[in-house]
Design an enzyme around this catalytic site. Sequence first.
Site, PDB file in Angstrom:
ATOM      1  N   LYS A  52       0.811  -1.213   0.000  1.00  0.00           N
ATOM      2  CA  LYS A  52       0.000   0.000   0.000  1.00  0.00           C
ATOM      3  C   LYS A  52       0.847   1.267   0.000  1.00  0.00           C
ATOM      4  O   LYS A  52       0.348   2.348  -0.303  1.00  0.00           O
ATOM      5  CB  LYS A  52      -0.961   0.004   1.191  1.00  0.00           C
ATOM      6  CG  LYS A  52      -0.327   0.164   2.555  1.00  0.00           C
ATOM      7  CD  LYS A  52      -1.376   0.104   3.651  1.00  0.00           C
ATOM      8  CE  LYS A  52      -0.766   0.253   5.034  1.00  0.00           C
ATOM      9  NZ  LYS A  52      -0.169   1.585   5.251  1.00  0.00           N
ATOM     10  N   ASP A  53       2.144   1.146   0.331  1.00  0.00           N
ATOM     11  CA  ASP A  53       3.036   2.300   0.331  1.00  0.00           C
ATOM     12  C   ASP A  53       3.677   2.547  -1.035  1.00  0.00           C
ATOM     13  O   ASP A  53       4.336   3.565  -1.233  1.00  0.00           O
ATOM     14  CB  ASP A  53       4.173   2.100   1.345  1.00  0.00           C
ATOM     15  CG  ASP A  53       3.684   2.062   2.782  1.00  0.00           C
ATOM     16  OD1 ASP A  53       2.630   2.664   3.049  1.00  0.00           O
ATOM     17  OD2 ASP A  53       4.350   1.438   3.619  1.00  0.00           O
ATOM     18  N   ARG A  84      -7.249   8.577   4.460  1.00  0.00           N
ATOM     19  CA  ARG A  84      -8.360   7.671   4.155  1.00  0.00           C
ATOM     20  C   ARG A  84      -9.124   7.294   5.424  1.00  0.00           C
ATOM     21  O   ARG A  84     -10.369   7.347   5.458  1.00  0.00           O
ATOM     22  CB  ARG A  84      -7.813   6.405   3.478  1.00  0.00           C
ATOM     23  CG  ARG A  84      -8.836   5.290   3.298  1.00  0.00           C
ATOM     24  CD  ARG A  84      -8.166   3.984   2.859  1.00  0.00           C
ATOM     25  NE  ARG A  84      -7.166   3.542   3.828  1.00  0.00           N
ATOM     26  CZ  ARG A  84      -7.433   2.810   4.896  1.00  0.00           C
ATOM     27  NH1 ARG A  84      -8.683   2.449   5.183  1.00  0.00           N
ATOM     28  NH2 ARG A  84      -6.471   2.441   5.726  1.00  0.00           N
ATOM     29  N   ARG A  85      -8.395   6.911   6.468  1.00  0.00           N
ATOM     30  CA  ARG A  85      -9.054   6.535   7.716  1.00  0.00           C
ATOM     31  C   ARG A  85      -9.748   7.733   8.345  1.00  0.00           C
ATOM     32  O   ARG A  85     -10.865   7.621   8.864  1.00  0.00           O
ATOM     33  CB  ARG A  85      -8.030   5.949   8.697  1.00  0.00           C
ATOM     34  CG  ARG A  85      -7.488   4.590   8.286  1.00  0.00           C
ATOM     35  CD  ARG A  85      -6.306   4.181   9.130  1.00  0.00           C
ATOM     36  NE  ARG A  85      -5.814   2.839   8.784  1.00  0.00           N
ATOM     37  CZ  ARG A  85      -4.579   2.437   8.978  1.00  0.00           C
ATOM     38  NH1 ARG A  85      -3.686   3.248   9.533  1.00  0.00           N
ATOM     39  NH2 ARG A  85      -4.206   1.211   8.639  1.00  0.00           N
ATOM     40  N   ARG A 114       1.725   9.654  13.873  1.00  0.00           N
ATOM     41  CA  ARG A 114       2.769   9.094  13.019  1.00  0.00           C
ATOM     42  C   ARG A 114       3.752   8.295  13.858  1.00  0.00           C
ATOM     43  O   ARG A 114       3.764   8.383  15.076  1.00  0.00           O
ATOM     44  CB  ARG A 114       3.526  10.222  12.298  1.00  0.00           C
ATOM     45  CG  ARG A 114       2.731  10.939  11.219  1.00  0.00           C
ATOM     46  CD  ARG A 114       2.539  10.085   9.977  1.00  0.00           C
ATOM     47  NE  ARG A 114       3.755   9.392   9.576  1.00  0.00           N
ATOM     48  CZ  ARG A 114       4.775   9.958   8.942  1.00  0.00           C
ATOM     49  NH1 ARG A 114       4.741  11.253   8.642  1.00  0.00           N
ATOM     50  NH2 ARG A 114       5.830   9.254   8.606  1.00  0.00           N
ATOM     51  N   ARG A 121       3.380   4.714  18.078  1.00  0.00           N
ATOM     52  CA  ARG A 121       1.972   5.111  18.056  1.00  0.00           C
ATOM     53  C   ARG A 121       1.209   4.577  19.264  1.00  0.00           C
ATOM     54  O   ARG A 121       0.335   5.248  19.805  1.00  0.00           O
ATOM     55  CB  ARG A 121       1.323   4.631  16.750  1.00  0.00           C
ATOM     56  CG  ARG A 121       1.706   5.506  15.545  1.00  0.00           C
ATOM     57  CD  ARG A 121       1.048   5.027  14.278  1.00  0.00           C
ATOM     58  NE  ARG A 121       1.724   3.850  13.735  1.00  0.00           N
ATOM     59  CZ  ARG A 121       1.150   2.978  12.923  1.00  0.00           C
ATOM     60  NH1 ARG A 121      -0.129   3.098  12.603  1.00  0.00           N
ATOM     61  NH2 ARG A 121       1.841   1.952  12.442  1.00  0.00           N
ATOM     62  N   CYS A 124      -2.640  13.109  -7.485  1.00  0.00           N
ATOM     63  CA  CYS A 124      -2.757  13.780  -6.186  1.00  0.00           C
ATOM     64  C   CYS A 124      -3.236  12.791  -5.135  1.00  0.00           C
ATOM     65  O   CYS A 124      -3.648  11.683  -5.452  1.00  0.00           O
ATOM     66  CB  CYS A 124      -3.701  14.973  -6.268  1.00  0.00           C
ATOM     67  SG  CYS A 124      -5.436  14.553  -6.105  1.00  0.00           S
TER      68      CYS A 124
END
Length: 322
Positions: free
Chosen positions: A80-81, A126-127, A144, A150, A241
């Site tokens: 996903k990165d 997104r979250r 972060r 975290r 974007c």
Amino acid sequence: MEKIIKIGTRDSELALWQANKVRDGLEKLGCRTEIVPVKSDGDIILDKPLYELGITGIFTKTLDVAMIQGKIDVAVHSMKDVPTALPKGIVQAAVLQRADTADILVHKGDLSFLEHSGTIATGSLRRKAQWLHRYPGHTVENLRGNINTRMRKLQDNDWQGAIFAAAGLERISPFAGTDLNPEHRTPLEWMVPAPAQGAMVAVALEKDTYSQSCLSKLNHRETEICTYIERQFLRVLEGGCTAPIGALATIAGDTVSLTGILLSPDGRQKLSVKKEKSLNNYHDLGSICALEILDRGGKEIMKHIKSHQPGPGPNGKAPAKT
């Protein structure tokens, strides 16, 4: 004599776990390997959300450069990165079998705040957008750092909870503190994950046929198909974007289905789509779903997002993905 495959990875605990997973797979195939940790800018800059850093592929750029320079042969990433367009000369060599795709709310025991006002934390746009869409009266703080960091920040602040990827929690828990396997965890079944969430990808130089041949034996075809569809959905929608985009493809028998969403960053607007196709005709499923979203109002959402995002930085790079 067969060469030693140098596996590059970020030096966080989770990234090293992923690299060692690939190493173990290659070693079982009789390939000789070496782990090469590489520090990335994404692990150093922790005071801004990913989407404000102004660099595309923040967690992958350093490894891409190291590979092109010949310092490593293979790079292992959380898929996903990875930007949807790989750098010239670098190819996808293997997608490993996917782990849990869910997002998890780690909370402090009392979920009554869900019915009232509350504060949760996440560094993901997104979250954040999905949470605010469901709980418009809540506050979302930026969070972060690696999983350990975290978790500590969650305990040190007066937030009610924080959102983590289930796959990350599962992968790091066996060799981390017990606080990384908390009792107070609630799967967010309503939240659509990031495209390719829970999947790992190994990339290699296009000219390095030996490493590609070895890695190809680790490829999981079903995961490869699903992540291809999800990333196609992302690529068609985002147009260069960053936006709150979620996508999840699943296979059942001879059918593959995709659920996709696009939201405004504040969560007020949400567009969703779900379609399915025959498994032997999946190649344009992500594109079809993305184009439908764009036609139903997504173009306006994306136009608004683009007009409010920072432009390319001095290095000419576009804003980072989340």
